[in-house]
Design a protein around this motif. Structure first.
Motif, mmCIF file in Angstrom:
data_model
loop_
_atom_site.group_PDB
_atom_site.id
_atom_site.type_symbol
_atom_site.label_atom_id
_atom_site.label_comp_id
_atom_site.label_asym_id
_atom_site.label_seq_id
_atom_site.Cartn_x
_atom_site.Cartn_y
_atom_site.Cartn_z
ATOM 1 N N LEU A 98 18.643 23.392 -19.575
ATOM 2 C CA LEU A 98 18.929 21.966 -19.782
ATOM 3 C C LEU A 98 20.382 21.751 -20.161
ATOM 4 C CD1 LEU A 98 16.030 20.309 -21.793
ATOM 5 C CD2 LEU A 98 16.876 19.749 -19.521
ATOM 6 N N GLU A 99 20.886 22.611 -21.049
ATOM 7 C CA GLU A 99 22.266 22.479 -21.511
ATOM 8 C C GLU A 99 23.228 22.690 -20.343
ATOM 9 O OE1 GLU A 99 22.772 21.372 -24.567
ATOM 10 O OE2 GLU A 99 24.870 21.222 -23.952
ATOM 11 N N ALA B 16 8.546 24.837 -14.639
ATOM 12 C CA ALA B 16 7.166 24.808 -15.137
ATOM 13 C C ALA B 16 6.237 25.645 -14.271
ATOM 14 C CB ALA B 16 6.675 23.366 -15.189
ATOM 15 N N PRO C 152 0.035 31.911 -16.311
ATOM 16 C CA PRO C 152 -0.649 31.797 -17.603
ATOM 17 C C PRO C 152 -0.515 33.079 -18.438
ATOM 18 C CG PRO C 152 -2.110 31.199 -15.784
ATOM 19 C CD PRO C 152 -0.887 31.782 -15.170
ATOM 20 N N LEU D 153 6.329 34.163 -11.463
ATOM 21 C CA LEU D 153 5.678 34.051 -10.157
ATOM 22 C C LEU D 153 6.747 33.893 -9.078
ATOM 23 C CD1 LEU D 153 2.905 31.478 -11.142
ATOM 24 C CD2 LEU D 153 2.696 33.968 -10.990
ATOM 25 N N THR E 173 6.375 32.093 -3.303
ATOM 26 C CA THR E 173 5.135 31.995 -2.533
ATOM 27 C C THR E 173 3.937 31.777 -3.449
ATOM 28 O OG1 THR E 173 6.185 33.747 -1.272
ATOM 29 C CG2 THR E 173 3.986 33.075 -0.571
ATOM 30 N N GLU E 174 3.991 32.373 -4.632
ATOM 31 C CA GLU E 174 2.842 32.280 -5.550
ATOM 32 C C GLU E 174 2.790 30.976 -6.330
ATOM 33 O OE1 GLU E 174 2.220 36.753 -7.242
ATOM 34 O OE2 GLU E 174 4.162 35.849 -7.626
ATOM 35 N N ASN F 286 2.561 27.218 -7.715
ATOM 36 C CA ASN F 286 1.857 25.984 -7.374
ATOM 37 C C ASN F 286 2.904 24.892 -7.172
ATOM 38 O OD1 ASN F 286 0.488 23.598 -7.276
ATOM 39 N ND2 ASN F 286 -0.664 23.922 -9.178
ATOM 40 N N ARG G 48 3.419 21.617 -9.040
ATOM 41 C CA ARG G 48 4.026 21.575 -10.372
ATOM 42 C C ARG G 48 5.552 21.553 -10.316
ATOM 43 N NH1 ARG G 48 1.403 25.765 -14.343
ATOM 44 N NH2 ARG G 48 2.571 24.523 -15.825
ATOM 45 N N ASP H 205 9.035 19.910 -10.174
ATOM 46 C CA ASP H 205 9.469 18.609 -10.695
ATOM 47 C C ASP H 205 10.173 17.833 -9.576
ATOM 48 O OD1 ASP H 205 10.880 16.520 -11.891
ATOM 49 O OD2 ASP H 205 11.180 17.633 -13.758
ATOM 50 N N LEU I 84 11.389 14.861 -9.440
ATOM 51 C CA LEU I 84 12.599 14.130 -9.826
ATOM 52 C C LEU I 84 13.818 15.051 -9.742
ATOM 53 C CD1 LEU I 84 14.109 11.670 -11.040
ATOM 54 C CD2 LEU I 84 13.507 12.551 -13.302
ATOM 55 N N MET I 85 13.652 16.291 -10.249
ATOM 56 C CA MET I 85 14.764 17.243 -10.199
ATOM 57 C C MET I 85 15.099 17.595 -8.750
ATOM 58 S SD MET I 85 16.070 17.829 -13.082
ATOM 59 C CE MET I 85 15.672 16.205 -13.663
ATOM 60 N N ARG J 280 14.670 15.697 -6.132
ATOM 61 C CA ARG J 280 15.365 14.561 -5.527
ATOM 62 C C ARG J 280 16.828 14.515 -5.980
ATOM 63 N NH1 ARG J 280 12.533 9.832 -7.271
ATOM 64 N NH2 ARG J 280 14.362 9.151 -8.418
ATOM 65 N N ARG J 281 17.033 14.747 -7.291
ATOM 66 C CA ARG J 281 18.409 14.754 -7.803
ATOM 67 C C ARG J 281 19.223 15.866 -7.153
ATOM 68 N NH1 ARG J 281 20.167 12.275 -12.059
ATOM 69 N NH2 ARG J 281 21.483 14.057 -12.510
ATOM 70 N N MET K 133 5.765 19.989 -21.232
ATOM 71 C CA MET K 133 4.824 21.112 -21.074
ATOM 72 C C MET K 133 4.264 21.575 -22.419
ATOM 73 S SD MET K 133 4.150 21.551 -18.092
ATOM 74 C CE MET K 133 3.114 23.001 -18.339
ATOM 75 N N ARG L 39 -4.282 27.037 -8.947
ATOM 76 C CA ARG L 39 -3.066 27.760 -8.595
ATOM 77 C C ARG L 39 -3.375 28.872 -7.602
ATOM 78 N NH1 ARG L 39 -0.517 32.224 -9.664
ATOM 79 N NH2 ARG L 39 -2.027 33.023 -11.131
ATOM 80 N N LEU M 197 -4.156 27.497 -4.172
ATOM 81 C CA LEU M 197 -2.951 27.029 -3.491
ATOM 82 C C LEU M 197 -2.107 28.204 -3.015
ATOM 83 C CD1 LEU M 197 -2.075 24.085 -5.797
ATOM 84 C CD2 LEU M 197 -2.296 23.925 -3.328
ATOM 85 N N ALA M 198 -2.028 29.223 -3.876
ATOM 86 C CA ALA M 198 -1.215 30.382 -3.525
ATOM 87 C C ALA M 198 -1.821 31.104 -2.324
ATOM 88 C CB ALA M 198 -1.098 31.337 -4.712
#
Lengths: 417, 143
Positions: free
Chosen positions: A218-219, A252, A257, A262, A265-266, A268, A271, A273, A275-276, A278-279, B118, B137, B140-141
């Motif tokens: 983020l920084e 994210a 888990p 990942l 290819t693995e 999801n 998930r 973002d 918005l990021m 698009r930016r 999150m 997940r 999908l993978a």
């Protein structure tokens, strides 16, 4: 504005102004340490006055006036600095006054002093680690403790690093102006390198328990956005910003888990973002419109190919292959060559990939590099040469230092039967 | 953290855009403020919304879905625009919000709402829910 501002509110206003304040002061004092100290002094004055008077309409100009007055007092007290003092007095005489000078409408570029500070903190005379720490401190406004935590170093180590950096800058007699002409490109490359290093420290997390430290990403993104705001016509600045925004869009989705990273290819993709993304795509489009084809623009374009693909099967491999053809010209590296070979194998078939891999397999940097036999194994597997593929996957597994990667490679070797 | 900054509607914003010098001046001031937000690396996105007379609502009641046409009453509860900002904390968001030029001719309000992140979900998700996400997940993978 109403009186009765709380300490927290005043500190928040100060944080917004701090880097620009230091950038302005450092031009007078030619000393980062002293500039930082006087900026802090200005905060103390604000904390004493603003609860009574309220936050002034232009807090940046107010703080600058207070700090500048103190800077000049400090110079006056110090006879050793008499020569510099004369210079300041001259500079000040030449200026019409504080208000006009800090008013963006007055013609001067208010971002210039901040930009000068960024260039100084990222000066090539400092090592990359030191540049990163100093930039986070004086531009990002992070405390020594926060930087130490980010780089998993002890606080005294970081404090020392920053002190040394400030001394090196003072000794080298660096200017705090934005470099012009031929020096500009080289100095800018150094700035971009530092920002991307900070980003990668968060994204790749080379050390520590967490594989990803999003705060650091983020920084770096914030620094990249500030830089893009200050230099809106530099394609590589926009390229780096695009690259970071697109990579950060996967933060994210990148960790499973069980805490393991990942692969693309693995992940999801739901998930990611959006918005990021698009930016990132916006910044990339602006960079490309400027004719950008430097290393960051091309890497961003590569990241964008994955970001645009709704599923791994939708990936535009011919385009990725073409981008790697260009990237290896502006950023020659055996690892880029290997990635290029993989992209070509995905786009044009395993035989093409094998031919390109054979051509680079002798490179020193690729000896003992697990991804090389892994890529060769994948091409051989897809070409139906199972026995040879198995040997390559096993060789790759022996070279891998990551337990999870090793298990993956051994499973691929098994699947060759 | 990310915050959404909501520009609350007023009778003026619900009446629609007016072509007068006052509106032009407000747009100019807002443009400068947006520029400052971008240069500080704070602004991620932002837009103005047309009056609620252009809007629709979908009301849910069990399986029922009913469409309600705008304009909507209770103007003070409506939204006339928004930003997404990336800031360190609420104090920073407040400091920026106070610098915003008044977006309306009369009295108006900005509302600052932090987004869930999150880490917030980690505490809510039970192991069972995590498993569902995990299965999604994997599917999908594998696709």
């Amino acid at each position: 504005m109403a009186a009765g501002e709380t300490r927290q509110a005043i500190e928040a206003v100060f944080r917004i102004e701090r880097a620009r304040l230091i950038g302005g002061l450092v031009r007078i004092l030619r000393d980062v340490d002293q500039a930082e100290e006087l900026a802090q002094d200005a905060l103390v004055v604000a904390l004493a006055e603003w609860p009574e008077t309220g936050v002034p309409a232009n807090p940046g100009a107010w703080l600058m006036t207070v700090a500048r007055r103190r800077a000049i007092d400090a110079l006056r007290r110090d006879r050793m600095r008499a020569r510099k003092h004369e210079q300041i007095a001259r500079d000040m005489d030449a200026e019409a006054g504080f208000a006009e000078e800090t008013d963006p409408a007055a013609g001067g570029d208010p971002g210039d002093e901040l930009l000068g500070l960024i260039f100084a903190a990222c000066h090539p005379v400092l090592s990359a680690d030191v540049r990163a720490a100093l930039t986070l401190r004086v531009v990002g406004g992070l405390t020594t403790e926060e930087i130490a935590r980010a780089f998993l170093a002890s606080e005294p180590t970081i404090a020392q690093r920053i002190v040394r950096a400030k001394k090196t800058i003072a000794r080298a007699g660096l200017g705090f102006e934005v470099p012009r002409g031929a020096a500009r490109a080289a100095r800018l490359a150094s700035v971009l390198e530092v920002i991307y290093l900070i980003f990668n420290e968060g994204y790749a997390a080379t050390a520590g328990e967490d594989l990803v430290r999003p705060d650091l990403c983020l920084e770096a993104q914030r620094l990249g956005r500030i830089l893009a705001g200050l230099m809106p016509d530099e394609a590589e600045v926009l390229g780096l910003l695009a690259l970071m925004e697109i990579q950060a869009s996967r933060l994210a989705a990148r960790v499973g888990p069980d805490g393991a990273l990942l692969t693309l290819t693995e992940q999801n993709r739901a998930r990611w973002d959006q918005l990021m993304i698009r930016r990132g795509l916006d910044a990339l489009a602006r960079a490309e419109a400027l004719g950008g084809d430097g290393p960051y623009v091309l890497q961003a374009a590569l990241a964008a190919c994955h970001a645009r693909a709704r599923s791994p099967g939708d990936t535009d491999w011919p385009r990725i292959a073409a981008l790697y053809d260009r990237l290896r010209v502006v950023m020659p590296s055996p690892v880029v060559d290997l990635n290029r070979a993989v992209a070509h194998s995905m786009a044009f078939g395993p035989e093409t990939g094998l031919r390109l891999i054979d051509a680079i397999a002798g490179a020193d940097a690729l000896q003992g590099y697990a991804p090389l036999p892994a890529a060769r194994g994948d091409c051989l597997f897809r070409a139906g040469r199972r026995a040879e593929a198995r040997a390559q996957f096993e060789a790759a597994a022996r070279l891998s230092r990551n337990a999870r990667e090793r298990a993956f490679l051994l499973a691929r070797a098994e699947a060759c039967d | 953290m990310r915050v959404m900054v909501l520009v609350k509607a007023t009778d003026d914003s619900e009446a629609g855009m007016r072509a007068d010098p006052e509106t032009t001046a407000m747009f100019e001031a807002m443009g400068r403020f947006n520029e400052e937000l971008v240069k500080a690396g704070v602004m991620l996105a932002g837009d103005g919304l047309k009056p609620s007379s252009h809007g629709k609502r979908v009301a849910f009641d069990g399986p029922g879905r009913r469409v309600i046409d705008g304009p909507f009453a209770e103007t003070r509860e409506l939204v006339a625009g928004y930003w997404l900002w990336e800031v360190k904390d609420m104090e920073e968001a407040l400091a920026w919000a106070k610098r915003c030029p008044n977006p309306m001719p009369g009295p108006s309000e900005l509302e600052i709402r932090p987004l869930y992140e999150m880490a917030d979900f980690q505490e809510i998700l039970t192991p069972e829910v995590k498993e569902i996400h995990e299965r999604t997940r994997e599917k999908l993978a594998g696709s």
